[in-house]
Motif scaffolding. Sequence first.
Motif, PDB file in Angstrom:
ATOM      1  N   ALA A 258       0.852  -1.186   0.000  1.00  0.00           N
ATOM      2  CA  ALA A 258       0.000   0.000   0.000  1.00  0.00           C
ATOM      3  C   ALA A 258       0.889   1.237   0.000  1.00  0.00           C
ATOM      4  O   ALA A 258       1.925   1.285   0.665  1.00  0.00           O
ATOM      5  N   PHE A 259       0.470   2.254  -0.739  1.00  0.00           N
ATOM      6  CA  PHE A 259       1.230   3.484  -0.935  1.00  0.00           C
ATOM      7  C   PHE A 259       0.652   4.600  -0.075  1.00  0.00           C
ATOM      8  O   PHE A 259      -0.569   4.764   0.014  1.00  0.00           O
TER       9      PHE A 259
ATOM     10  N   VAL B 124       7.324   4.617  -8.761  1.00  0.00           N
ATOM     11  CA  VAL B 124       7.497   6.002  -9.216  1.00  0.00           C
ATOM     12  C   VAL B 124       6.215   6.778  -8.930  1.00  0.00           C
ATOM     13  O   VAL B 124       5.119   6.360  -9.322  1.00  0.00           O
ATOM     14  N   VAL B 125       6.365   7.921  -8.228  1.00  0.00           N
ATOM     15  CA  VAL B 125       5.208   8.681  -7.753  1.00  0.00           C
ATOM     16  C   VAL B 125       5.311  10.132  -8.215  1.00  0.00           C
ATOM     17  O   VAL B 125       6.348  10.785  -8.023  1.00  0.00           O
ATOM     18  N   ALA B 126       4.245  10.652  -8.826  1.00  0.00           N
ATOM     19  CA  ALA B 126       4.158  12.067  -9.192  1.00  0.00           C
ATOM     20  C   ALA B 126       3.610  12.836  -7.998  1.00  0.00           C
ATOM     21  O   ALA B 126       2.537  12.520  -7.478  1.00  0.00           O
ATOM     22  N   ILE B 127       4.357  13.854  -7.540  1.00  0.00           N
ATOM     23  CA  ILE B 127       4.007  14.637  -6.367  1.00  0.00           C
ATOM     24  C   ILE B 127       3.598  16.053  -6.786  1.00  0.00           C
ATOM     25  O   ILE B 127       4.303  16.706  -7.566  1.00  0.00           O
ATOM     26  N   THR B 128       2.463  16.533  -6.258  1.00  0.00           N
ATOM     27  CA  THR B 128       2.041  17.920  -6.454  1.00  0.00           C
ATOM     28  C   THR B 128       1.552  18.473  -5.115  1.00  0.00           C
ATOM     29  O   THR B 128       1.189  17.709  -4.207  1.00  0.00           O
TER      30      THR B 128
ATOM     31  N   SER C  75       0.592  10.390  -6.844  1.00  0.00           N
ATOM     32  CA  SER C  75      -0.049   9.476  -7.792  1.00  0.00           C
ATOM     33  C   SER C  75       1.005   8.520  -8.353  1.00  0.00           C
ATOM     34  O   SER C  75       2.011   8.969  -8.924  1.00  0.00           O
ATOM     35  N   VAL C  76       0.808   7.220  -8.162  1.00  0.00           N
ATOM     36  CA  VAL C  76       1.764   6.219  -8.642  1.00  0.00           C
ATOM     37  C   VAL C  76       1.666   6.126 -10.160  1.00  0.00           C
ATOM     38  O   VAL C  76       0.602   5.840 -10.717  1.00  0.00           O
TER      39      VAL C  76
ATOM     40  N   THR D 225       1.459  -1.373  -6.685  1.00  0.00           N
ATOM     41  CA  THR D 225       0.866  -1.018  -5.402  1.00  0.00           C
ATOM     42  C   THR D 225      -0.630  -1.324  -5.414  1.00  0.00           C
ATOM     43  O   THR D 225      -1.251  -1.360  -6.478  1.00  0.00           O
ATOM     44  N   SER D 226      -1.178  -1.511  -4.219  1.00  0.00           N
ATOM     45  CA  SER D 226      -2.605  -1.825  -4.123  1.00  0.00           C
ATOM     46  C   SER D 226      -3.479  -0.595  -4.336  1.00  0.00           C
ATOM     47  O   SER D 226      -4.666  -0.715  -4.637  1.00  0.00           O
ATOM     48  N   ASN D 227      -2.915   0.589  -4.140  1.00  0.00           N
ATOM     49  CA  ASN D 227      -3.627   1.848  -4.424  1.00  0.00           C
ATOM     50  C   ASN D 227      -2.705   2.739  -5.239  1.00  0.00           C
ATOM     51  O   ASN D 227      -1.477   2.629  -5.142  1.00  0.00           O
TER      52      ASN D 227
END
Length: 273
Positions: A94-95, A124-128, A179-180, A185-187
């Motif tokens: 889980a993320f 890899v996660v997009a962060i805002t 956002s992955v 990941t499960s989410n």
Amino acid sequence: MYQSSIDNPSSVDTVVAITTVDNSAEDPNDYTSTTVTATIPAGQTTVNVSIPITDDTIGEPTEDFTVNGSVTSGNTSNTTDSGTVTITDNDTPAFTVGDVTVAEDNGSASVPVSIDNPSSVDTVVAITTVDNSAEDPNDYTSTTVTATIPAGQTTVNVSIPITDDTVGEPTEDFTVNGSVTSGNTSNTTDSGTVTITDNDTPAFTVGDVTVAEDGGSASVPVSIDNPSSVDTVVSITTVDNSAEDPNDYTSTDCYGNDSSRTNDCECINSNYR
């Protein structure tokens, strides 16, 4: 459990040499490579071959390996065939994007971007960031960045600049969205909150003044020692000491509500009012 079969019974035993071959699933991390002889008895059509599967604690995508069979004895129309064993994961992580509280003069907020158990692939996660009561650029610097949690690890920190001003403010916060975009990941989305505590909370004072009796009024400063982002509303009352109402001044109830304002109370002769 893997099945080796013939489509109708034979009058003789069917002996099959079984071997395994890595695909995305690999020996020994995902299963145990197996070489075995399977015998389908005369008059029967199926025998099961047991191949050990490895239960680890690492999040992985669905993987598979190949099982090859070669008939070494018996009566079949073909002597070779292959099957696939597909392994579904039971450790999909889980993320999360963490919540943090930071002092305004800390310089930056370090926001943890995490998965709850390691993955076999990079996450890899997009962060805002999104304004709440804290706003860009007065309180922090809006940030858009890509964060990568390497395979085998669980956390990476994202640094978001915090603005250190000289204005007194209440505790404020903004949102960090994640956002992955790649990984297992499960989410695929989560949000955290960055809370900024102020280091410029002003001190409030009511000043001392000396005034001549015929000055008409006393101008009493009601102050804070640095500006505030919100109005400061002060209820003012007077209390007799050696000077008494109404002989020396007029008892007064009034308000001051500005950081630079002096609260004025009018005086006629020796009486304040």
